[in-house]
Scaffold this motif. Structure first.
Motif, PDB file in Angstrom:
ATOM      1  N   ASP A   1       2.803  -0.647   3.011  1.00  0.00           N
ATOM      2  CA  ASP A   1       4.091  -0.644   2.283  1.00  0.00           C
ATOM      3  C   ASP A   1       5.180   0.014   3.122  1.00  0.00           C
ATOM      4  O   ASP A   1       6.311  -0.453   3.175  1.00  0.00           O
ATOM      5  CB  ASP A   1       3.955   0.123   0.957  1.00  0.00           C
ATOM      6  CG  ASP A   1       3.340  -0.766  -0.110  1.00  0.00           C
ATOM      7  OD1 ASP A   1       3.234  -1.994   0.134  1.00  0.00           O
ATOM      8  OD2 ASP A   1       2.950  -0.228  -1.160  1.00  0.00           O
ATOM      9  N   THR A   2       4.814   1.132   3.771  1.00  0.00           N
ATOM     10  CA  THR A   2       5.812   1.821   4.613  1.00  0.00           C
ATOM     11  C   THR A   2       6.259   0.906   5.749  1.00  0.00           C
ATOM     12  O   THR A   2       7.447   0.806   6.059  1.00  0.00           O
ATOM     13  CB  THR A   2       5.214   3.131   5.201  1.00  0.00           C
ATOM     14  OG1 THR A   2       4.603   3.853   4.153  1.00  0.00           O
ATOM     15  CG2 THR A   2       6.264   3.977   5.872  1.00  0.00           C
TER      16      THR A   2
ATOM     17  N   ARG B   1       6.228  -2.352   5.726  1.00  0.00           N
ATOM     18  CA  ARG B   1       7.051  -3.439   5.170  1.00  0.00           C
ATOM     19  C   ARG B   1       8.484  -2.936   4.912  1.00  0.00           C
ATOM     20  O   ARG B   1       9.455  -3.630   5.206  1.00  0.00           O
ATOM     21  CB  ARG B   1       6.414  -3.948   3.869  1.00  0.00           C
ATOM     22  CG  ARG B   1       7.145  -5.154   3.292  1.00  0.00           C
ATOM     23  CD  ARG B   1       6.464  -5.768   2.095  1.00  0.00           C
ATOM     24  NE  ARG B   1       5.209  -6.416   2.420  1.00  0.00           N
ATOM     25  CZ  ARG B   1       4.000  -5.974   2.086  1.00  0.00           C
ATOM     26  NH1 ARG B   1       3.899  -4.858   1.384  1.00  0.00           N
ATOM     27  NH2 ARG B   1       2.920  -6.625   2.432  1.00  0.00           N
ATOM     28  N   THR B   2       8.583  -1.711   4.418  1.00  0.00           N
ATOM     29  CA  THR B   2       9.912  -1.152   4.131  1.00  0.00           C
ATOM     30  C   THR B   2      10.741  -1.050   5.411  1.00  0.00           C
ATOM     31  O   THR B   2      11.924  -1.409   5.437  1.00  0.00           O
ATOM     32  CB  THR B   2       9.774   0.255   3.483  1.00  0.00           C
ATOM     33  OG1 THR B   2       8.942   0.112   2.345  1.00  0.00           O
ATOM     34  CG2 THR B   2      11.107   0.831   3.075  1.00  0.00           C
TER      35      THR B   2
ATOM     36  N   MET C   1      -2.926   0.512   1.770  1.00  0.00           N
ATOM     37  CA  MET C   1      -1.786  -0.132   1.085  1.00  0.00           C
ATOM     38  C   MET C   1      -0.507   0.688   1.278  1.00  0.00           C
ATOM     39  O   MET C   1       0.563   0.136   1.498  1.00  0.00           O
ATOM     40  CB  MET C   1      -2.047  -0.282  -0.426  1.00  0.00           C
ATOM     41  CG  MET C   1      -3.230  -1.159  -0.741  1.00  0.00           C
ATOM     42  SD  MET C   1      -3.062  -2.770   0.052  1.00  0.00           S
ATOM     43  CE  MET C   1      -4.697  -3.369  -0.042  1.00  0.00           C
ATOM     44  N   ASP C   2      -0.652   2.028   1.168  1.00  0.00           N
ATOM     45  CA  ASP C   2       0.528   2.896   1.334  1.00  0.00           C
ATOM     46  C   ASP C   2       1.160   2.703   2.703  1.00  0.00           C
ATOM     47  O   ASP C   2       2.368   2.570   2.838  1.00  0.00           O
ATOM     48  CB  ASP C   2       0.138   4.378   1.186  1.00  0.00           C
ATOM     49  CG  ASP C   2      -0.099   4.736  -0.266  1.00  0.00           C
ATOM     50  OD1 ASP C   2       0.203   3.881  -1.134  1.00  0.00           O
ATOM     51  OD2 ASP C   2      -0.601   5.844  -0.525  1.00  0.00           O
TER      52      ASP C   2
ATOM     53  N   ASP D   1       6.476 -11.613   7.452  1.00  0.00           N
ATOM     54  CA  ASP D   1       5.448 -11.594   6.391  1.00  0.00           C
ATOM     55  C   ASP D   1       4.090 -11.985   6.952  1.00  0.00           C
ATOM     56  O   ASP D   1       3.066 -11.393   6.617  1.00  0.00           O
ATOM     57  CB  ASP D   1       5.821 -12.579   5.271  1.00  0.00           C
ATOM     58  CG  ASP D   1       6.927 -12.014   4.390  1.00  0.00           C
ATOM     59  OD1 ASP D   1       7.210 -10.803   4.496  1.00  0.00           O
ATOM     60  OD2 ASP D   1       7.519 -12.800   3.621  1.00  0.00           O
TER      61      ASP D   1
END
Ligand code: ADP
Ligand code: ASP
Ligand code: MG
Length: 384
Positions: free
Chosen positions: A69-70, A72-73, A65-66, A93
């Protein structure tokens, strides 16, 4: 087909040249400044491929997940700067969802094919975003899936292109597109006969650019990176390194093969075959000029450059004179070929042959094969 762009240029932008919105915008400016640029080959944004490689190794839920998330950022930092972010954000997405699904599968059912599918998403995302950046600057830009054209074998992770097939596919699918629009495509990725995604090895986007340049007989291939050309040694390591303004294909190819990371080692082979000049310059500073790689240069110096290649293994073999040297060498190279071990350097003496090889892992297989015969081998600690 007669082209209306016979002098067209392929421009490739590396990871730092598409790292964020400002970098993409700068690179878009380079594309738009030269009418001859009809085909743009992109790497993933800086750092993205490394994250995807980690995900492909099978991470537990929290770590996974981490990383996602990176990722996605990085994408949303670019999307948020677009004037009309909605359409493209849906596509990104979707790709982020694919990444999450593939990364979960990598934990339970890892495979090299799955890894290639997963890491290809970096280039898929950067190329979608870059096409949008160009469109917002009123350019007629079209996204193109490189996997249609870059046809390879199924050696996932380091797939080898089928040059004839690449040429046929490029002529059929890509040529008509570059007549109509500036085509934005992905470096690094391809597909095998079964339609599975493959990759050309780390840093492989340079290779894609020259393969496509060869297939479509481009007038030039421009490699835009974070240094203003090819230097006498890595300018990040040695401040006194000097830029080489003109260099021959074979010299630059040797530099790349011996570790000058500025070009993927195979990049110059297609360019050499079709005599296509390759320019290397900095997307951050176009005014600084760059290096032109071409067939011949005048007065090449005795020493051109120094390169460093890490993770090399030195293997010394003795056959203890149990057979003629020529037979020993022939057998040894046959074993290396069987295991697809690349040899980078060879030196021989009366009683010994020393080889520098790339992959330590391959040596274990090699040892098993040679253990049964009379040769002995000495492996040095990893060099570099
Ligand atoms: P990109 O992401 O644009 O493909 P790379 O990181 O793969 O960029 O290659 C550019 C880097 O190559 C430079 O930042 C530099 O550190 C390194 N490099 C190694 N040897 C050389 C050399 N002889 N000349 C120029 N750059 C070199
Ligand atoms: N994105 C790939 C890598 O990081 C290919 C490339 O950048 O050339 O290795
Ligand atoms: Mg590179």
């Amino acid at each position: 087909m007669t082209s209306i762009y016979p002098q067209f240029v392929v421009a490739k932008f590396g990871g730092t040249s598409v790292a964020d919105f400002d970098a993409m915008n700068r690179s878009a400016g380079i594309v738009l400044a030269d009418d001859h640029v009809r085909l743009v080959v992109l790497s993933a944004s800086a750092g993205v491929t490394n994250l995807l490689v980690e995900l492909s190794e099978g991470l537990e839920s929290r770590d996974r997940m981490d990383k996602i998330d990176t990722l996605r950022t990085i994408q949303y930092n670019i999307i948020s700067r677009l004037k009309a972010p909605l359409v493209i954000s849906k596509e990104i997405d979707q790709l982020l969802e694919n990444i999450a699904r593939l990364a979960e599968t990598a934990l339970t059912m890892p495979s090299t094919s799955l890894s290639d599918e997963l890491v290809s998403h970096g280039e898929l995302m950067s190329s979608l975003l870059f096409a949008e950046v160009l469109r917002e600057r009123e350019a007629q830009a079209e996204w193109f899936d490189a996997r249609k054209v870059i046809r390879t074998n199924n050696l996932y992770g380091c797939a080898e292109p089928n040059i004839n097939l690449v040429e046929d596919q490029a002529e059929a699918h890509l040529r008509p597109r570059i007549e109509q629009a500036i085509v934005i495509t992905q470096g690094f990725i391809g597909s095998d006969d079964a339609g599975h995604t493959t990759t050309l090895g780390r840093g492989g986007s340079d290779y894609t650019a020259s393969l496509l340049g060869e297939a479509l007989q481009a007038a030039r291939v421009d490699i835009w990176t974070d240094v203003a050309g090819i230097y006498t040694t890595d300018p990040r390591i040695v401040a006194q390194a000097r830029r080489i303004d003109h260099i021959s294909f074979s010299e630059a190819s040797d530099m790349a093969a011996f570790g000058a990371k500025v070009l993927h080692p195979a990049t110059l082979l297609p360019a050499m075959r079709k005599n296509i000049p390759v320019f290397v310059g900095s997307s951050k500073n176009t005014a600084a000029g760059g290096t032109l790689v071409r067939r011949e240069t005048e007065n090449p110096p005795l020493y051109r450059a120094i390169a460093i290649r890490r993770k090399q293994t030195l293997l010394r073999l003795h056959d203890l004179h149990t057979q003629p040297a020529y037979r020993f060498f022939a057998e040894m190279f046959a074993i290396l070929a069987e295991h697809r071990v690349d040899v980078d350097l060879v030196t021989t003496s009366e009683s010994c042959i020393a080889l520098a090889v790339r992959f330590f892992l391959a040596l274990h297989e090699f040892r098993e094969t040679t253990a049964a015969d009379n040769s002995t081998w000495v492996q040095s600690p990893n060099v570099g």
